[in-house]
Design a protein around this motif. Structure first.
Motif, PDB file in Angstrom:
ATOM      1  N   LEU A   1       0.846  -1.138   0.024  1.00 47.56           N
ATOM      2  CA  LEU A   1       0.213   0.013   0.015  1.00 47.56           C
ATOM      3  C   LEU A   1       1.029   1.204   0.085  1.00 47.56           C
ATOM      4  O   LEU A   1       1.909   1.210   0.622  1.00 47.56           O
ATOM      5  N   VAL A   2       0.714   2.188  -0.806  1.00 41.33           N
ATOM      6  CA  VAL A   2       1.226   3.503  -0.705  1.00 41.33           C
ATOM      7  C   VAL A   2       0.400   4.587  -0.442  1.00 41.33           C
ATOM      8  O   VAL A   2      -0.470   5.018  -1.328  1.00 41.33           O
ATOM      9  N   GLY A   3       0.573   5.479   0.444  1.00 46.92           N
ATOM     10  CA  GLY A   3       0.072   6.694   0.686  1.00 46.92           C
ATOM     11  C   GLY A   3       0.825   7.985   0.165  1.00 46.92           C
ATOM     12  O   GLY A   3       1.913   7.709  -0.483  1.00 46.92           O
ATOM     13  N   ASP A   4      -0.054   9.077   0.078  1.00 47.79           N
ATOM     14  CA  ASP A   4       0.892  10.405  -0.329  1.00 47.79           C
ATOM     15  C   ASP A   4       1.732  10.991   0.510  1.00 47.79           C
ATOM     16  O   ASP A   4       3.179  10.838   0.283  1.00 47.79           O
ATOM     17  N   ALA A   5       1.187  11.278   1.610  1.00 47.50           N
ATOM     18  CA  ALA A   5       2.319  12.125   2.426  1.00 47.50           C
ATOM     19  C   ALA A   5       1.805  11.917   3.936  1.00 47.50           C
ATOM     20  O   ALA A   5       0.696  11.858   4.285  1.00 47.50           O
ATOM     21  N   PRO A   6       2.880  11.975   4.927  1.00 46.65           N
ATOM     22  CA  PRO A   6       2.529  11.869   6.250  1.00 46.65           C
ATOM     23  C   PRO A   6       1.880  13.014   7.023  1.00 46.65           C
ATOM     24  O   PRO A   6       2.129  14.278   6.549  1.00 46.65           O
ATOM     25  N   GLY A   7       0.977  12.615   7.768  1.00 46.67           N
ATOM     26  CA  GLY A   7       0.404  13.785   8.716  1.00 46.67           C
ATOM     27  C   GLY A   7       1.072  13.877   9.945  1.00 46.67           C
ATOM     28  O   GLY A   7       2.265  13.428  10.243  1.00 46.67           O
ATOM     29  N   THR A   8       0.402  14.552  10.806  1.00 43.88           N
ATOM     30  CA  THR A   8       0.796  14.911  12.044  1.00 43.88           C
ATOM     31  C   THR A   8       0.977  13.447  13.084  1.00 43.88           C
ATOM     32  O   THR A   8       2.165  13.282  13.637  1.00 43.88           O
ATOM     33  N   ASP A   9       0.047  12.818  12.943  1.00 47.48           N
ATOM     34  CA  ASP A   9       0.158  11.434  13.523  1.00 47.48           C
ATOM     35  C   ASP A   9       1.324  10.562  13.164  1.00 47.48           C
ATOM     36  O   ASP A   9       1.962  10.000  14.007  1.00 47.48           O
ATOM     37  N   GLU A  10       1.501  10.532  11.911  1.00 48.84           N
ATOM     38  CA  GLU A  10       2.588   9.920  11.270  1.00 48.84           C
ATOM     39  C   GLU A  10       4.007  10.452  11.487  1.00 48.84           C
ATOM     40  O   GLU A  10       5.024   9.596  11.905  1.00 48.84           O
ATOM     41  N   ASP A  11       3.910  11.674  11.641  1.00 46.72           N
ATOM     42  CA  ASP A  11       5.122  12.526  11.807  1.00 46.72           C
ATOM     43  C   ASP A  11       5.722  12.175  13.444  1.00 46.72           C
ATOM     44  O   ASP A  11       6.951  12.088  13.611  1.00 46.72           O
ATOM     45  N   ARG A  12       4.563  12.141  14.237  1.00 48.13           N
ATOM     46  CA  ARG A  12       5.003  11.777  15.722  1.00 48.13           C
ATOM     47  C   ARG A  12       5.401  10.379  15.733  1.00 48.13           C
ATOM     48  O   ARG A  12       6.518  10.083  16.285  1.00 48.13           O
TER      49      ARG A  12
ATOM     50  N   ASN B   1       9.160  -5.210  -4.734  1.00 50.77           N
ATOM     51  CA  ASN B   1       8.654  -6.055  -5.689  1.00 50.77           C
ATOM     52  C   ASN B   1       7.397  -6.598  -5.323  1.00 50.77           C
ATOM     53  O   ASN B   1       7.268  -7.848  -5.544  1.00 50.77           O
ATOM     54  N   PRO B   2       6.451  -6.144  -4.994  1.00 51.30           N
ATOM     55  CA  PRO B   2       5.252  -6.782  -4.433  1.00 51.30           C
ATOM     56  C   PRO B   2       4.357  -7.592  -5.806  1.00 51.30           C
ATOM     57  O   PRO B   2       4.750  -6.992  -6.960  1.00 51.30           O
ATOM     58  N   GLY B   3       3.552  -8.342  -5.334  1.00 51.72           N
ATOM     59  CA  GLY B   3       2.579  -8.716  -6.696  1.00 51.72           C
ATOM     60  C   GLY B   3       1.300  -7.952  -6.648  1.00 51.72           C
ATOM     61  O   GLY B   3       0.682  -7.845  -7.894  1.00 51.72           O
ATOM     62  N   LEU B   4       1.165  -6.932  -5.891  1.00 56.00           N
ATOM     63  CA  LEU B   4      -0.072  -5.934  -5.872  1.00 56.00           C
ATOM     64  C   LEU B   4       0.296  -4.825  -5.477  1.00 56.00           C
ATOM     65  O   LEU B   4       0.763  -4.727  -4.379  1.00 56.00           O
ATOM     66  N   ILE B   5      -0.034  -3.735  -6.015  1.00 57.57           N
ATOM     67  CA  ILE B   5       0.324  -2.368  -5.486  1.00 57.57           C
ATOM     68  C   ILE B   5      -1.214  -1.639  -5.418  1.00 57.57           C
ATOM     69  O   ILE B   5      -1.872  -1.634  -6.187  1.00 57.57           O
ATOM     70  N   VAL B   6      -1.148  -0.844  -4.212  1.00 57.81           N
ATOM     71  CA  VAL B   6      -2.663  -0.138  -4.000  1.00 57.81           C
ATOM     72  C   VAL B   6      -2.033   1.227  -3.569  1.00 57.81           C
ATOM     73  O   VAL B   6      -1.728   1.406  -2.160  1.00 57.81           O
ATOM     74  N   PRO B   7      -2.291   2.146  -4.410  1.00 60.01           N
ATOM     75  CA  PRO B   7      -2.229   3.530  -3.874  1.00 60.01           C
ATOM     76  C   PRO B   7      -3.637   3.967  -2.856  1.00 60.01           C
ATOM     77  O   PRO B   7      -4.638   3.462  -3.166  1.00 60.01           O
ATOM     78  N   VAL B   8      -3.176   4.532  -1.549  1.00 60.57           N
ATOM     79  CA  VAL B   8      -4.337   4.869  -0.747  1.00 60.57           C
ATOM     80  C   VAL B   8      -4.657   6.311  -1.058  1.00 60.57           C
ATOM     81  O   VAL B   8      -3.867   7.007  -0.673  1.00 60.57           O
TER      82      VAL B   8
ATOM     83  N   ALA C   1      -2.575  -3.065  -9.986  1.00 60.69           N
ATOM     84  CA  ALA C   1      -2.513  -2.148  -9.199  1.00 60.69           C
ATOM     85  C   ALA C   1      -4.160  -1.722  -9.077  1.00 60.69           C
ATOM     86  O   ALA C   1      -4.686  -1.790 -10.197  1.00 60.69           O
ATOM     87  N   THR C   2      -4.636  -1.447  -7.798  1.00 58.93           N
ATOM     88  CA  THR C   2      -5.930  -0.800  -7.627  1.00 58.93           C
ATOM     89  C   THR C   2      -5.851   0.343  -6.520  1.00 58.93           C
ATOM     90  O   THR C   2      -4.891   0.326  -5.982  1.00 58.93           O
ATOM     91  N   VAL C   3      -7.013   0.839  -6.434  1.00 56.77           N
ATOM     92  CA  VAL C   3      -6.822   2.091  -5.496  1.00 56.77           C
ATOM     93  C   VAL C   3      -7.932   1.932  -4.481  1.00 56.77           C
ATOM     94  O   VAL C   3      -9.056   1.184  -4.405  1.00 56.77           O
ATOM     95  N   LEU C   4      -7.557   2.384  -3.252  1.00 55.90           N
ATOM     96  CA  LEU C   4      -8.715   2.338  -2.018  1.00 55.90           C
ATOM     97  C   LEU C   4      -8.758   3.658  -1.351  1.00 55.90           C
ATOM     98  O   LEU C   4      -8.111   4.730  -1.753  1.00 55.90           O
ATOM     99  N   PHE C   5     -10.201   4.055  -1.250  1.00 53.95           N
ATOM    100  CA  PHE C   5     -10.318   5.110  -0.529  1.00 53.95           C
ATOM    101  C   PHE C   5      -9.383   5.342   0.711  1.00 53.95           C
ATOM    102  O   PHE C   5      -9.076   4.593   1.310  1.00 53.95           O
ATOM    103  N   HIS C   6      -9.009   6.803   0.650  1.00 51.84           N
ATOM    104  CA  HIS C   6      -8.214   7.090   1.910  1.00 51.84           C
ATOM    105  C   HIS C   6      -8.960   6.943   3.337  1.00 51.84           C
ATOM    106  O   HIS C   6     -10.278   7.193   3.309  1.00 51.84           O
ATOM    107  N   PRO C   7      -8.306   6.032   4.445  1.00 55.26           N
ATOM    108  CA  PRO C   7      -9.210   6.029   5.713  1.00 55.26           C
ATOM    109  C   PRO C   7      -9.778   7.517   6.116  1.00 55.26           C
ATOM    110  O   PRO C   7     -10.745   7.418   6.769  1.00 55.26           O
ATOM    111  N   GLU C   8      -8.928   8.530   6.007  1.00 60.08           N
ATOM    112  CA  GLU C   8      -9.100   9.669   6.671  1.00 60.08           C
ATOM    113  C   GLU C   8     -10.561   9.980   5.730  1.00 60.08           C
ATOM    114  O   GLU C   8     -11.520  10.692   6.542  1.00 60.08           O
TER     115      GLU C   8
END
Ligand code: URA
Length: 274
Positions: free
Chosen positions: A126-137, A201-208, A238-245
């Motif tokens: 899974l790949v997200g775009d950019a860390p936020g406050t919680d991730e930074d901490r 080298n994953p078998g599946l990629i999911v941008p979040v 590859a497929t996409v998921l809605f962002h949990p936020e």
């Protein structure tokens, strides 16, 4: 005179507006004009001079192109990022390269690098775009409430970070005030995430989320139009998921998100990755 309460309220206003990082030792008065004061009789000449200089040196279209082009520093940083990323032979080496890279000013305002979490041998990344406050901490992608929801979503189809999911992020540093990353920041970060994906080298990629989908898959459509479909990322499904936020704010979208998770699970089974 400002009272203590006024000043506290002002600081709170800044924090709410996203100005929550001190990036210099001395305050800068950005309200004050940066143009030097010009005595009245020379004012007209002073106003025209920069225009005359601009006309002399470049045409209007050239000036516009120069304005939208990446600045020289950014191009150098992109080149350096390419070289560093290409030279990393392992995920650990790539993390060290990203950590030591000084081409992104974000590094100076973030608390720490946010590189990855989970099992790098997992079949799904899974790949997200950019860390936020919680991730930074926390120093890991998808921490805090949205991370908890993501873990629940993954758990619902038998996936967990500890066992069979790897999670990374396109930008490795939080932006000040969680503002959207600039095109230059994204371009400078891309060599690292591309190499990161190649090394895992994953078998599946999911941008979040839509931003990650746009950047990684080169799509313009909103995530609501991309979800539920399969794409190709350099030969990997590859497929996409809605962002949990977003799902936290729009719980009515949890039903399609559940369908997307089922689709991912079926694909993992089909590819013998689960
Ligand atoms: N992108 C996100 O939205 N969250 C993270 O934690 C990392 C990347």
């Amino acid at each position: 005179m400002e009272t203590q309460a006024n000043l506290a309220a002002l600081l709170q206003f800044y924090a709410d507006a996203g100005a929550d990082e001190a990036i210099g030792d001395a305050p800068v008065n950005r309200v004050q004009s940066r143009r030097p004061h010009v005595p009245e009789k020379n004012a007209a000449r002073a106003a025209v001079l920069p225009i005359m200089r601009a006309e002399k040196t470049e045409s209007a279209p050239a000036a516009q192109a120069a304005e939208s082009a990446p600045v020289a520093g950014a191009i150098e940083a992109m080149k350096e990022a390419e070289t560093l990323a290409a030279g990393a032979e392992t995920i650990e080496a790539l993390k060290a390269a990203a950590q030591n890279f000084n081409g992104l000013a974000l590094k100076r305002t973030a608390t720490q690098i946010v590189f990855a979490d989970g099992n790098a041998k997992a079949g799904i990344m899974l790949v997200g775009d950019a860390p936020g406050t919680d991730e930074d901490r926390a120093g890991i992608p998808f921490a805090g409430a949205s991370g908890q929801l993501l873990d629940k979503m993954l758990g619902a189809i038998g996936l967990s970070r500890a066992e069979n999911v790897y999670i990374a992020t396109i930008l490795n540093w939080r932006t000040p005030g969680n503002r959207a990353p600039t095109q230059e920041e994204i371009a400078i970060s891309l060599p690292f995430i591309r190499r990161h994906i190649a090394l895992v080298n994953p078998g599946l990629i999911v941008p979040v989320g839509g931003a990650a989908a746009k950047i990684l898959l080169g799509k313009k459509e909103p995530v609501s139009r991309l979800r539920g479909k399969w794409f190709d990322y350099n030969g990997t499904p590859a497929t996409v998921l809605f962002h949990p936020e977003y799902l936290l704010q729009s719980p009515q979208q949890k039903k399609p998100a559940w369908e997307d998770l089922q689709m991912i699970r079926a694909k993992l089974k089909e590819l013998d990755l689960l």
